[in-house]
Design an enzyme around this catalytic site. Sequence first.
Site, short mmCIF file in Angstrom:
data_model
loop_
_atom_site.label_atom_id
_atom_site.label_comp_id
_atom_site.label_asym_id
_atom_site.label_seq_id
_atom_site.Cartn_x
_atom_site.Cartn_y
_atom_site.Cartn_z
N HIS A 116 -0.04 -0.26 5.51
CA HIS A 116 0.14 -1.03 4.27
C HIS A 116 1.06 -2.23 4.51
O HIS A 116 0.75 -3.35 4.08
CB HIS A 116 0.72 -0.14 3.19
CG HIS A 116 1.24 -0.89 2.00
ND1 HIS A 116 0.42 -1.45 1.04
CD2 HIS A 116 2.52 -1.20 1.63
CE1 HIS A 116 1.16 -2.06 0.13
NE2 HIS A 116 2.43 -1.93 0.47
N GLU A 171 -13.74 -3.58 0.95
CA GLU A 171 -12.88 -2.41 1.11
C GLU A 171 -13.23 -1.60 2.35
O GLU A 171 -12.34 -1.15 3.07
CB GLU A 171 -13.00 -1.51 -0.13
CG GLU A 171 -12.12 -0.28 -0.10
CD GLU A 171 -10.65 -0.62 -0.17
OE1 GLU A 171 -9.97 -0.42 0.85
OE2 GLU A 171 -10.19 -1.11 -1.21
N ASP A 196 -5.87 5.19 3.53
CA ASP A 196 -5.35 4.85 2.20
C ASP A 196 -6.14 3.69 1.63
O ASP A 196 -6.90 3.01 2.32
CB ASP A 196 -3.86 4.49 2.31
CG ASP A 196 -3.13 4.62 0.99
OD1 ASP A 196 -3.79 4.91 -0.03
OD2 ASP A 196 -1.90 4.44 0.97
N ASP A 243 -5.14 0.94 5.89
CA ASP A 243 -4.99 0.51 4.50
C ASP A 243 -5.49 -0.92 4.39
O ASP A 243 -5.55 -1.65 5.38
CB ASP A 243 -3.53 0.61 4.04
CG ASP A 243 -3.38 0.59 2.53
OD1 ASP A 243 -4.42 0.56 1.84
OD2 ASP A 243 -2.24 0.59 2.03
#
Length: 865
Positions: free
Chosen positions: A840, A674, A706, A636
């Site tokens: 995350h 990203e 993710d 993530d």
Amino acid sequence: MTGRARTRARGRARSREIQQQAAPGAAATPEPAPSWPPPQTRREEGPVAEPERPRGAEGGSRPPVEELELAAELRTVSLQQRTVFQDLVVNTRQRMEHVRVSKTGSEGQVVRLLANHFRVTSRPQWIAYKYNVNYQPDIESGNLRASLLSQYRGKCYIFDGNSLLLPYKLRKPKTVFSRETGKLTVTVTIEFSRELTPDAPDCLRFYNILFRRTLKSMDWKQVGRNYYNDTEAVKFGETQVQLEIWPGYATSILQYENSITLCADVNHKLIRIQTAYDLMNSITTENQEYIREKVADKLVGSIVMTRYNNKTYRVDGIAWERTPKDTFEKSDGQRITYIDYYLQQHKAVITDNDQPLLISQGKWKKGQKDTKREPILLVPQLCVLTGLTDEVRKNYMAMKALADHTRLNPEKRHHELKKFINTIQTNKTVQKELRYWDLNFDSNFLSFSGRTLTTVNVQRERRVNVRPQQGQWILTTSRVPLFTPMPLTHWLMLYSSNDDIIASDLKGTLELSISQMGIEMEPVKMIAVHATDSYQAALQRQTNKEPPQMRISRLLAFQVVCLLSDDKKDRYDKIKKYLCTACPTPSQCVVAKTLKRPKIFPVVCEKLAQQMVCKMGGALWKVDTGIKKAMFVGIDCFHDTVNRKKSIAGFVASTTDQLTKWYSQCVIQEAGEEIVNGLTDCLRAALEVWCQNESCVPRSVIVYRDGVGDGQLQALLDHEIPQMLACLKNIPSRENVALTFIVVKKRINTRFFAVSGRSLQNPNPGTVIDVELTRKEWYDFFIVSQSVREGTVTPTHYNVIYDTVCLRPNTVQRLTYQLCHMYYNWAGIIRVPAPCHYAHKLAYLVGQSIHEQPDSSLSTLLYYL
């Protein structure tokens, strides 16, 4: 550590940094900084007319806000929507032989479901015509681009800033004409591109633009990407905490398994009646520097909305030296003050000519790290605040009213959506527009069957299994010994000298909880931190007492518990940074006020004890996935959209066959980036730890990715998957290690409702949907994994884009649901697989508090929980 405290702390630093920047459109010769706050505590506001929509006439002018945000409005909308449709043309299923015939599972109990989707129909033979539009020289203003087409586009058209869609064919395939705009002559070329069928991705993109335009035709207000009906706004709260809720809807039209559907979900916008100017004047003291600090603390990092155009902006700083008396340059070269502009353009009267201006750095989006963003200046008096304040949160009646209007259960959400679709179908203007394009919307919710998987057994003690109740097992297993306890041989507790009683109670309760979990422990060392001291200094003194030859060997058996007097972010960041980089030590922070509630004090202490065990390498429970020698990876990314700092990619991988130990690593990248680089090194390091624990190479690596934005599926196939394949190819093993790569998407508007007699309710945890709302080109499915007490549950979408493990639908669906049980920071089922959420948490901690690579000695511990 609360999010609000972190935002405030970021805001103070950001305010000081931005104050040195020049604002666009300011006078060439700086005027003397005005004295603010003014001597009086408050000025009365003059009359303000209804907000006027921006005009797009040729030669029109706009202040810096609108020049920067509206200049390329249509082009920006086009790019935002186009990213969604880039994914639709990526056919990943065709590469997977094992699901080419069918991707539908069969396990579980069949349940009847409804979804917030409405079929969209048109005649199969209907054709639309797409034309490319080119401007020479290029025109930035979206309104001006549309205005130049006014006499050539006809009554029925859809224009996205670059292309024109018509329901009929123009006489000529190419049309060229010129128009005067100000002192500029613009040549416009309209050239035929191709015919589009109703299910073509490009046609669907134009349909979305059309539908948003129909909402605008009903006088709904656009805020961000959604539209809201401000005529049905609900006001509540007292004078100091008065709020306004605008009901609205998030919509999208897309092609799914068997049909095109309109997805509509209820969306509310919370607005505070208070303006930024009101808040600034509510802070009164004779110390002007203190006022500025408090104003920055309250405003910087918050979101405001300008009522004259219903746009939202993040406040990044305060230009104390700028006032509405400053001038900016209009598009025709003339200069005008902010006071005169807003009076002429919006009939808005600015009564305090000496108020400072707010600074916004503009919309920051992922993947736009190279885009130059000029600061935008805002007038506080014309900016209303959004979001919740501490005062609102403390007001029971306000929070109850807010929950009643926004946390809709399935029955209420169903009712609101039925009302919405009926409004669309009975509005004559809307229906006339839709008939031009041969579009019809079904008034019934999409109906189909789903399946609820069997309950997963959770193993707490090595011989004790528990089954979740309502998605949780905390009440039935709180005092059961842990699966893998970890002794606490050295640990200390730091606390503020003012919280000595709470610290003593915490010490006693922690010792009791830890002993009930079957954990061996030594007495804790208590250290009081005085007001003139800091936690970091106290920690440094303590670690310096260790002999150099023993310091490193004992650090990882040394747990630190910090009892904080408040939730100031800067203090929390310093502690975490020191204990994750300079002195790598597992640590746990807790705010004193959290422990002042007697009813939850034992539960909080028990939770702290469990977190301490996890961070020291212990395991609370396990789930048998049925797949042997499989490494599970979560990836993530965290993007700091406030400070525009580096983006952090979190990589977490299981390193035992029982999924009780994890390896973690961060990849620090440029802001907004990203797609992750460096995955080869991350996976190689994780495999080395796996081989140390299991004495063999895993047979397969299953990745849950993710945080991927719309339009990036092909980028994953081109960049991230090859990195992992390159690593697996170089592993010395008799058999090739297979790879499965699954994209996880949480931010979706799809909702599912379980039909129970004549009522609707949330689907049970474990409900799988792999029909109707999936896509033929993808190996995808939805899972409702968690249980919610209030509101409507949100499903998670999974898309298997690469799979040489050859996971069958039943296997991958069951496996994904099982992994939602393995997150150690919550004794229940979470919304995404555990490795995803671990990644995350890691990326968030590093991105928010540490801002550099954690020490590698912590990589095998869950220190980031």
